[in-house]
Design an enzyme around this catalytic site. Sequence first.
Site, mmCIF file in Angstrom:
data_model
loop_
_atom_site.group_PDB
_atom_site.id
_atom_site.type_symbol
_atom_site.label_atom_id
_atom_site.label_comp_id
_atom_site.label_asym_id
_atom_site.label_seq_id
_atom_site.Cartn_x
_atom_site.Cartn_y
_atom_site.Cartn_z
ATOM 1 C CB CYS A 121 -0.975 -0.008 1.167
ATOM 2 S SG CYS A 121 -2.014 -1.475 1.183
ATOM 3 C CG HIS A 254 -3.177 3.359 1.712
ATOM 4 N ND1 HIS A 254 -3.734 2.832 0.569
ATOM 5 C CD2 HIS A 254 -3.225 2.372 2.643
ATOM 6 C CE1 HIS A 254 -4.089 1.583 0.799
ATOM 7 N NE2 HIS A 254 -3.800 1.275 2.045
ATOM 8 C CG ASN A 284 -6.651 -1.005 1.323
ATOM 9 O OD1 ASN A 284 -5.955 -0.635 0.383
ATOM 10 N ND2 ASN A 284 -6.145 -1.367 2.492
HETATM 11 O O1 UT7 Z 1 -3.722 -1.167 3.509
HETATM 12 C C1 UT7 Z 1 -2.872 -1.570 4.536
HETATM 13 C C2 UT7 Z 1 -3.332 -1.271 5.747
HETATM 14 N N1 UT7 Z 1 -4.533 -1.984 6.205
HETATM 15 C C3 UT7 Z 1 -5.179 -1.366 7.166
HETATM 16 O O2 UT7 Z 1 -4.835 -0.242 7.453
HETATM 17 C C4 UT7 Z 1 -6.256 -2.067 7.947
HETATM 18 C C5 UT7 Z 1 -6.120 -1.677 9.392
HETATM 19 N N2 UT7 Z 1 -7.063 -2.288 10.281
HETATM 20 C C6 UT7 Z 1 -8.367 -2.000 10.264
HETATM 21 O O3 UT7 Z 1 -8.814 -1.242 9.433
HETATM 22 C C7 UT7 Z 1 -9.245 -2.590 11.317
HETATM 23 O O4 UT7 Z 1 -8.445 -3.185 12.316
HETATM 24 C C8 UT7 Z 1 -10.225 -3.640 10.774
HETATM 25 C C9 UT7 Z 1 -11.284 -2.947 9.925
HETATM 26 C C10 UT7 Z 1 -9.493 -4.674 9.938
HETATM 27 C C11 UT7 Z 1 -10.942 -4.356 11.917
HETATM 28 O O5 UT7 Z 1 -11.586 -3.418 12.756
HETATM 29 P P1 UT7 Z 1 -11.396 -3.521 14.337
HETATM 30 O O6 UT7 Z 1 -12.238 -2.467 14.895
HETATM 31 O O7 UT7 Z 1 -9.924 -3.465 14.603
HETATM 32 O O8 UT7 Z 1 -12.002 -4.921 14.660
HETATM 33 P P2 UT7 Z 1 -11.324 -6.204 15.308
HETATM 34 O O9 UT7 Z 1 -10.305 -6.778 14.374
HETATM 35 O O10 UT7 Z 1 -10.898 -5.854 16.679
HETATM 36 O O11 UT7 Z 1 -12.543 -7.172 15.375
HETATM 37 C C12 UT7 Z 1 -13.620 -6.932 16.248
HETATM 38 C C13 UT7 Z 1 -14.637 -8.035 16.089
HETATM 39 C C14 UT7 Z 1 -14.022 -9.429 16.161
HETATM 40 O O12 UT7 Z 1 -14.933 -10.259 16.856
HETATM 41 P P3 UT7 Z 1 -14.679 -10.657 18.388
HETATM 42 O O13 UT7 Z 1 -13.339 -11.354 18.387
HETATM 43 O O14 UT7 Z 1 -14.665 -9.350 19.127
HETATM 44 O O15 UT7 Z 1 -15.818 -11.535 18.678
HETATM 45 C C15 UT7 Z 1 -13.948 -9.858 14.730
HETATM 46 O O16 UT7 Z 1 -14.016 -11.257 14.578
HETATM 47 O O17 UT7 Z 1 -15.244 -7.944 14.797
HETATM 48 C C16 UT7 Z 1 -15.186 -9.227 14.173
HETATM 49 N N3 UT7 Z 1 -15.135 -9.025 12.728
HETATM 50 C C17 UT7 Z 1 -16.245 -8.882 11.979
HETATM 51 N N4 UT7 Z 1 -17.547 -8.899 12.291
HETATM 52 C C18 UT7 Z 1 -18.428 -8.723 11.315
HETATM 53 C C19 UT7 Z 1 -14.052 -8.912 11.922
HETATM 54 N N5 UT7 Z 1 -14.451 -8.732 10.660
HETATM 55 C C20 UT7 Z 1 -15.795 -8.712 10.670
HETATM 56 C C21 UT7 Z 1 -16.777 -8.538 9.661
HETATM 57 N N6 UT7 Z 1 -18.070 -8.547 10.048
HETATM 58 N N7 UT7 Z 1 -16.472 -8.346 8.361
#
Ligand code: UT7
Length: 327
Positions: A121, A254, A284
């Site tokens: 990225c 980005h 993204n």
């Molecule tokens: O381009 C390179 C850079 N990439 C990025 O910058 C991405 C950076 N990271 C992010 O944007 C965020 O961390 C995410 C969007 C990937 C995730 O958001 P988050 O607020 O950090 O969520 P999390 O990973 O802490 O997940 C929270 C919960 C989890 O469930 P539990 O363990 O709390 O029960 C995940 O399993 O959300 C769950 N989860 C989802 N639920 C519904 C993860 N993906 C999904 C989904 N739908 N698609």
Amino acid sequence: MNSQAMIHSRITGTGSYLPGDPVGNAELIAAHGLESSDEWVISRTGIRTRHLAPTGTAGSDLALEASRRALDMAGRAPADVDLIIVATSTPDYIFPSTAALLQSKLGITNGAPAFDVQAVCSGFAYALTIAEKFIRSGSHKCALVVGAEVFSRILDWQDRGTCVLFGDGAGAVVLEAANEPGILASALHADGRHNNILSVPGQLNRGQVTGDPFLRMDGQAVFKFAVKVLAEVAHEVLDAAGMSAAQLDWLVPHQANVRILQATAKKLGLPAENCIVTVERHGNTSAASIPLALDEAVRDGRVQRDQHLLLEGVGGGFTWGAVLLKF
Ligand code: UT7
């Protein structure tokens, strides 16, 4: 003392291309039977739709359309291009490079060097910085710098934590030698110790795929790293140019997650309106996201000549980089 006038580089054209119709969260979630919701994706990422390249459409095809549009805006013919750099992590083939394929598709036969840059990225910040150094050295005068990705090809559609985040597309700029800047400062960084928080850890080995050929990400680790280094590298290029964030007209970051964009703008003390945001409609698109966002803002009249822009990205590797420029 060097009596020669300093050579600068300036963007003279931008272009972009998104394949097909936008695909909404609900449609994607239903198509792959994901345990997710439109509401979850919007609230955690800001993403509402993305574009997905149809089977048979390669990154070089997206790059071709974006490049034609950028050349057209610059008033340049393909034959004027003397350097082609494509930032991509989803090349058409292992080799030849997507840049060489793009050169052929554009009908460029002047022997211009063409190569890919792989910095995920951050790829466009890397590619633009490399092109700037070629031009400033006097060796080249008219560079085509492209970010092109088909991330849909490396997504695990059963992994709800990643497959809803990415999209396909391409953006391009024409960067030309100029008497005045242009690019004011740039900075590139990598820290390979963090290679495992965002990767596609697969290989081709004697005709077999070994390892894991899908994108894997520790979202929270990436999020924290991104917010930290995006603010740091922004200050680094501003300091190098003797400028303050308040002098920026536009932040063109980005596009990974609207929460990262908002946090970065806030850390820089920039109003949210001065940050170009396309992630809600593009998802993204990795190396393509910065030139896609730039082209959109140029074409809708927000970005004007002589304004100050800060382009910055962060991605797998880990890599990060920023380019400060006068448009
Ligand atoms: O381009 C390179 C850079 N990439 C990025 O910058 C991405 C950076 N990271 C992010 O944007 C965020 O961390 C995410 C969007 C990937 C995730 O958001 P988050 O607020 O950090 O969520 P999390 O990973 O802490 O997940 C929270 C919960 C989890 O469930 P539990 O363990 O709390 O029960 C995940 O399993 O959300 C769950 N989860 C989802 N639920 C519904 C993860 N993906 C999904 C989904 N739908 N698609």
